[in-house]
Design an enzyme around this catalytic site. Structure first.
Site, PDB file in Angstrom:
ATOM      1  N   ARG A 104       0.847  -1.200   0.000  1.00  0.00           N
ATOM      2  CA  ARG A 104       0.000   0.000   0.000  1.00  0.00           C
ATOM      3  C   ARG A 104       0.877   1.243   0.000  1.00  0.00           C
ATOM      4  NH1 ARG A 104      -4.464   0.376   4.530  1.00  0.00           N
ATOM      5  NH2 ARG A 104      -2.637   0.720   5.800  1.00  0.00           N
ATOM      6  N   THR A 108      -1.558   7.343   0.146  1.00  0.00           N
ATOM      7  CA  THR A 108      -2.894   7.200  -0.454  1.00  0.00           C
ATOM      8  C   THR A 108      -3.579   5.893  -0.044  1.00  0.00           C
ATOM      9  OG1 THR A 108      -2.073   6.035  -2.390  1.00  0.00           O
ATOM     10  CG2 THR A 108      -2.089   8.459  -2.495  1.00  0.00           C
ATOM     11  N   ASP A 201       0.788  -2.890  12.309  1.00  0.00           N
ATOM     12  CA  ASP A 201       1.207  -3.292  10.963  1.00  0.00           C
ATOM     13  C   ASP A 201       1.609  -4.771  11.001  1.00  0.00           C
ATOM     14  OD1 ASP A 201       2.929  -3.854   8.696  1.00  0.00           O
ATOM     15  OD2 ASP A 201       2.822  -1.711   8.287  1.00  0.00           O
ATOM     16  N   ASP A 204       5.106  -5.754   9.501  1.00  0.00           N
ATOM     17  CA  ASP A 204       6.229  -5.339  10.353  1.00  0.00           C
ATOM     18  C   ASP A 204       6.311  -6.203  11.605  1.00  0.00           C
ATOM     19  OD1 ASP A 204       7.134  -3.395   8.660  1.00  0.00           O
ATOM     20  OD2 ASP A 204       6.149  -1.737   9.694  1.00  0.00           O
TER      21      ASP A 204
HETATM   22  C1  PRP Z   1      -1.141  -4.758   4.646  1.00  0.00           C
HETATM   23  C2  PRP Z   1      -1.932  -6.037   4.851  1.00  0.00           C
HETATM   24  C3  PRP Z   1      -2.841  -6.055   3.652  1.00  0.00           C
HETATM   25  C4  PRP Z   1      -3.110  -4.592   3.432  1.00  0.00           C
HETATM   26  C5  PRP Z   1      -4.498  -4.287   3.931  1.00  0.00           C
HETATM   27  O1  PRP Z   1      -0.138  -4.933   3.744  1.00  0.00           O
HETATM   28  O2  PRP Z   1      -1.138  -7.164   4.956  1.00  0.00           O
HETATM   29  O3  PRP Z   1      -2.264  -6.627   2.505  1.00  0.00           O
HETATM   30  O4  PRP Z   1      -2.144  -3.857   4.190  1.00  0.00           O
HETATM   31  O5  PRP Z   1      -4.835  -2.970   3.677  1.00  0.00           O
HETATM   32  P1  PRP Z   1      -5.974  -2.552   2.659  1.00  0.00           P
HETATM   33  O6  PRP Z   1      -7.141  -3.407   2.952  1.00  0.00           O
HETATM   34  O7  PRP Z   1      -6.200  -1.102   2.989  1.00  0.00           O
HETATM   35  O8  PRP Z   1      -5.450  -2.723   1.259  1.00  0.00           O
HETATM   36  P2  PRP Z   1       0.967  -3.806   3.429  1.00  0.00           P
HETATM   37  O9  PRP Z   1       0.573  -3.025   2.210  1.00  0.00           O
HETATM   38  O10 PRP Z   1       1.252  -3.017   4.668  1.00  0.00           O
HETATM   39  O11 PRP Z   1       2.224  -4.634   2.986  1.00  0.00           O
HETATM   40  P3  PRP Z   1       3.106  -5.709   3.806  1.00  0.00           P
HETATM   41  O12 PRP Z   1       2.246  -6.916   4.002  1.00  0.00           O
HETATM   42  O13 PRP Z   1       4.239  -5.943   2.886  1.00  0.00           O
HETATM   43  O14 PRP Z   1       3.533  -5.093   5.113  1.00  0.00           O
HETATM   44  N1  URA Z   2      -2.366  -3.190   7.213  1.00  0.00           N
HETATM   45  C1  URA Z   2      -1.905  -3.552   8.435  1.00  0.00           C
HETATM   46  O1  URA Z   2      -0.916  -4.292   8.538  1.00  0.00           O
HETATM   47  N2  URA Z   2      -2.544  -3.095   9.513  1.00  0.00           N
HETATM   48  C2  URA Z   2      -3.623  -2.281   9.442  1.00  0.00           C
HETATM   49  O2  URA Z   2      -4.177  -1.895  10.478  1.00  0.00           O
HETATM   50  C3  URA Z   2      -4.079  -1.917   8.158  1.00  0.00           C
HETATM   51  C4  URA Z   2      -3.441  -2.395   7.065  1.00  0.00           C
END
Ligand code: PRP
Ligand code: URA
Length: 210
Positions: A104, A108, A201, A204
């Site tokens: 993400r 945005t 997160d 993370d």
């Molecule tokens: C997080 C999570 C989802 C997404 C959810 O991933 O694992 O994939 O956010 O958010 P949304 O419903 O608003 O799209 P992130 O983009 O943080 O990537 P990561 O898993 O690599 O940390």
């Molecule tokens: N992705 C995450 O990992 N945590 C949140 O709360 C939203 C999106």
């Protein structure tokens, strides 16, 4: 409209509380995410079709059952979805694994796809898409779109997450009415793209990055 299920099994709820705690460390977080994924898939798989079989036991013939339906693919949305894969494979070791890379934008919250590799027979499989967090729903919708473009039948897809926001559930149900969503919890709301109270997160916390 796709169904939305909150899985209120006591073990799932207990384990979810462990990983919500901000003091839960990386090692425990990783272990417990996989444990919850196993418990959730155990329930999600409840409607898998069976066939009658005869098995020769050491004492005679048993009229028994075996799985008869489609073979399974588990598809994590990277990165955080990877944290749920082993838990699913513990129960369904023969499942194939596809990967969809998605991140993400920090400002945005729009998802960007950066990787995709799926089993070639994805169109024939029962698919469990796994991602701990369903926030705005943008990543889930883009991942489901990608799966459809590569031949997956949305009727064969179940989306399994740990924590969902009402906004994300609504968005996925609108965009993908054939896909049922399973979550361990439906939380209160989103704040700047993050689920409140959520668990922070997930990527993370799973990988120890920040
Ligand atoms: C997080 C999570 C989802 C997404 C959810 O991933 O694992 O994939 O956010 O958010 P949304 O419903 O608003 O799209 P992130 O983009 O943080 O990537 P990561 O898993 O690599 O940390
Ligand atoms: N992705 C995450 O990992 N945590 C949140 O709360 C939203 C999106």
């Amino acid at each position: 409209m796709g169904e939305f299920h909150v899985m209120d099994h006591p073990l799932i709820q207990h384990k979810l509380s462990i990983i919500r705690d901000k003091n839960c460390g990386t090692r425990e977080f990783r272990e417990v995410v996989n444990e919850i994924a196993s418990l959730m898939v155990f329930e999600v798989a409840r409607d898998m079709p069976l066939k009658d079989v005869e098995v020769e036991t050491p004492e005679g013939t048993a009229h028994a059952k075996k799985l008869a339906g489609k073979k399974v693919a588990v598809v994590p949305i990277l990165r955080a979805g990877i944290g749920m894969v082993d838990g699913v494979l513990d129960l369904i070791p023969t499942a194939k694994v596809g990967h969809i890379g998605m991140y993400r934008d920090e400002k945005t919250f729009q998802p960007h796809e950066y990787f995709l590799k799926l089993p070639s027979d994805i169109g024939e499989r029962q698919i469990f898409v796994v991602d701990p967090m369903l926030a705005t729903g943008g990543s889930a919708i883009m991942a489901l779109d990608a799966l459809k473009k590569h031949g997956a039948n949305p009727k064969n897809i179940k989306f399994v997450c740990l924590v969902a926001a009402p906004e994300g559930v609504k968005a996925v149900q609108k965009a993908e009415p054939d896909v049922d969503i399973y979550a361990a919890a439906l939380d209160d709301h989103l704040d700047h793209g993050y689920i409140v109270p959520g668990l922070g997160d997930a990527g993370d916390r799973l990988f120890g990055t920040k």
